[in-house]
Write a protein that holds these residues in place. Structure first.
Motif, PDB file in Angstrom:
ATOM      1  N   PRO A   2       0.825  -1.217   0.000  1.00 22.85           N
ATOM      2  CA  PRO A   2       0.000   0.000   0.000  1.00 22.85           C
ATOM      3  C   PRO A   2       0.855   1.261   0.000  1.00 22.85           C
ATOM      4  CG  PRO A   2      -0.747  -1.544   1.679  1.00 22.85           C
ATOM      5  CD  PRO A   2       0.552  -2.071   1.138  1.00 22.85           C
ATOM      6  N   ALA A  42      -2.520   3.827  -7.730  1.00 27.93           N
ATOM      7  CA  ALA A  42      -3.927   4.162  -7.521  1.00 27.93           C
ATOM      8  C   ALA A  42      -4.717   4.188  -8.826  1.00 27.93           C
ATOM      9  CB  ALA A  42      -4.050   5.504  -6.804  1.00 27.93           C
ATOM     10  N   SER A  96      -8.651   9.595   6.243  1.00 20.55           N
ATOM     11  CA  SER A  96      -9.076   8.285   5.742  1.00 20.55           C
ATOM     12  C   SER A  96      -9.173   8.367   4.227  1.00 20.55           C
ATOM     13  CB  SER A  96     -10.433   7.888   6.331  1.00 20.55           C
ATOM     14  OG  SER A  96     -11.469   8.652   5.738  1.00 20.55           O
ATOM     15  N   LEU A  97      -9.258   7.212   3.598  1.00 20.58           N
ATOM     16  CA  LEU A  97      -9.394   7.211   2.132  1.00 20.58           C
ATOM     17  C   LEU A  97     -10.692   7.880   1.703  1.00 20.58           C
ATOM     18  CD1 LEU A  97      -8.032   3.670   1.194  1.00 20.58           C
ATOM     19  CD2 LEU A  97      -6.872   5.874   1.034  1.00 20.58           C
ATOM     20  N   ASP A  98     -11.716   7.792   2.533  1.00 22.69           N
ATOM     21  CA  ASP A  98     -12.992   8.429   2.187  1.00 22.69           C
ATOM     22  C   ASP A  98     -12.877   9.948   2.085  1.00 22.69           C
ATOM     23  OD1 ASP A  98     -14.501   6.098   1.875  1.00 22.69           O
ATOM     24  OD2 ASP A  98     -14.875   5.960   4.023  1.00 22.69           O
ATOM     25  N   ILE A 130     -10.314   5.070  -6.397  1.00 22.84           N
ATOM     26  CA  ILE A 130      -9.786   4.887  -5.039  1.00 22.84           C
ATOM     27  C   ILE A 130     -10.494   3.702  -4.388  1.00 22.84           C
ATOM     28  CG2 ILE A 130      -9.556   5.940  -2.747  1.00 22.84           C
ATOM     29  CD1 ILE A 130      -7.777   7.243  -4.923  1.00 22.84           C
ATOM     30  N   ASP A 131     -11.789   3.691  -4.509  1.00 26.93           N
ATOM     31  CA  ASP A 131     -12.595   2.639  -3.895  1.00 26.93           C
ATOM     32  C   ASP A 131     -12.203   1.254  -4.403  1.00 26.93           C
ATOM     33  OD1 ASP A 131     -14.459   2.445  -1.873  1.00 26.93           O
ATOM     34  OD2 ASP A 131     -16.164   2.330  -3.241  1.00 26.93           O
ATOM     35  N   SER A 132     -11.897   1.157  -5.687  1.00 26.83           N
ATOM     36  CA  SER A 132     -11.568  -0.152  -6.266  1.00 26.83           C
ATOM     37  C   SER A 132     -10.145  -0.604  -5.935  1.00 26.83           C
ATOM     38  CB  SER A 132     -11.757  -0.127  -7.784  1.00 26.83           C
ATOM     39  OG  SER A 132     -10.778   0.685  -8.392  1.00 26.83           O
ATOM     40  N   ARG A 133      -9.319   0.300  -5.404  1.00 22.84           N
ATOM     41  CA  ARG A 133      -7.922  -0.048  -5.092  1.00 22.84           C
ATOM     42  C   ARG A 133      -7.585   0.148  -3.621  1.00 22.84           C
ATOM     43  NH1 ARG A 133      -4.003   0.182  -9.902  1.00 22.84           N
ATOM     44  NH2 ARG A 133      -5.415  -0.205 -11.605  1.00 22.84           N
ATOM     45  N   ARG A 134      -8.578   0.020  -2.773  1.00 27.65           N
ATOM     46  CA  ARG A 134      -8.374   0.205  -1.335  1.00 27.65           C
ATOM     47  C   ARG A 134      -7.283  -0.686  -0.764  1.00 27.65           C
ATOM     48  NH1 ARG A 134     -11.856   3.121   1.931  1.00 27.65           N
ATOM     49  NH2 ARG A 134     -13.576   4.080   0.812  1.00 27.65           N
ATOM     50  N   ASP A 135      -7.095  -1.868  -1.334  1.00 27.40           N
ATOM     51  CA  ASP A 135      -6.072  -2.783  -0.836  1.00 27.40           C
ATOM     52  C   ASP A 135      -4.658  -2.260  -1.072  1.00 27.40           C
ATOM     53  OD1 ASP A 135      -8.087  -4.497  -0.110  1.00 27.40           O
ATOM     54  OD2 ASP A 135      -7.786  -5.880  -1.773  1.00 27.40           O
ATOM     55  N   VAL A 194      -3.419   3.607   1.597  1.00 22.26           N
ATOM     56  CA  VAL A 194      -3.689   3.926   2.994  1.00 22.26           C
ATOM     57  C   VAL A 194      -3.622   5.441   3.155  1.00 22.26           C
ATOM     58  CG1 VAL A 194      -2.809   1.761   3.973  1.00 22.26           C
ATOM     59  CG2 VAL A 194      -1.262   3.698   3.686  1.00 22.26           C
TER      60      VAL A 194
END
Length: 118
Positions: free
Chosen positions: A56, A71, A93-95, A108-113, A116
């Motif tokens: 990450p 990303a 946070s990512l949000d 971003i949502d699709s690559r949260r793994d 950070v």
């Protein structure tokens, strides 16, 4: 190539699967490769520019090239993230990246793994 500078591609260090995704993405954007050429290019890139499994990245200090390559952001989106964090401080946070104007948050949502916010 006409899409990007060679040093940009050469700066990446990816696993074989990562390089396969990059090549596949290029083909979706118009690059033409036969199945045989795909394998040849994949073998070359995964040998000469090998990397470890993705770790990450911290969106609070990642350089633009990492925001683009890890990303999956466009150059303009990566610049927007950097400008936003420079002006408003670190993301908690990512949000929080939902607040960045011009950013497609679904990326971003699709690559949260792989991301950070620390």
């Amino acid at each position: 190539g006409i899409c990007h500078e060679a040093r940009r591609a050469a700066s990446l260090r990816l696993t074989r699967d990562g390089w396969a995704e990059v090549i596949d993405g290029m083909m979706k954007r118009g690059a033409r490769l036969s199945d045989e050429d795909f394998k040849t290019v994949l073998d070359y890139l995964s040998t000469q520019f090998a990397g470890e499994a993705a770790r990450p990245i911290n969106v609070n200090n990642a350089p633009q090239i990492d925001l683009e390559s890890v990303a999956g952001l466009l150059r303009s989106e990566a610049r927007a993230v950097i400008q936003f964090r420079e002006k408003n401080g670190p993301f908690k946070s990512l949000d929080d990246l939902k607040k960045v104007p011009g950013l497609d948050f679904s990326k971003i949502d699709s690559r949260r793994d792989f991301l950070v916010a620390m």
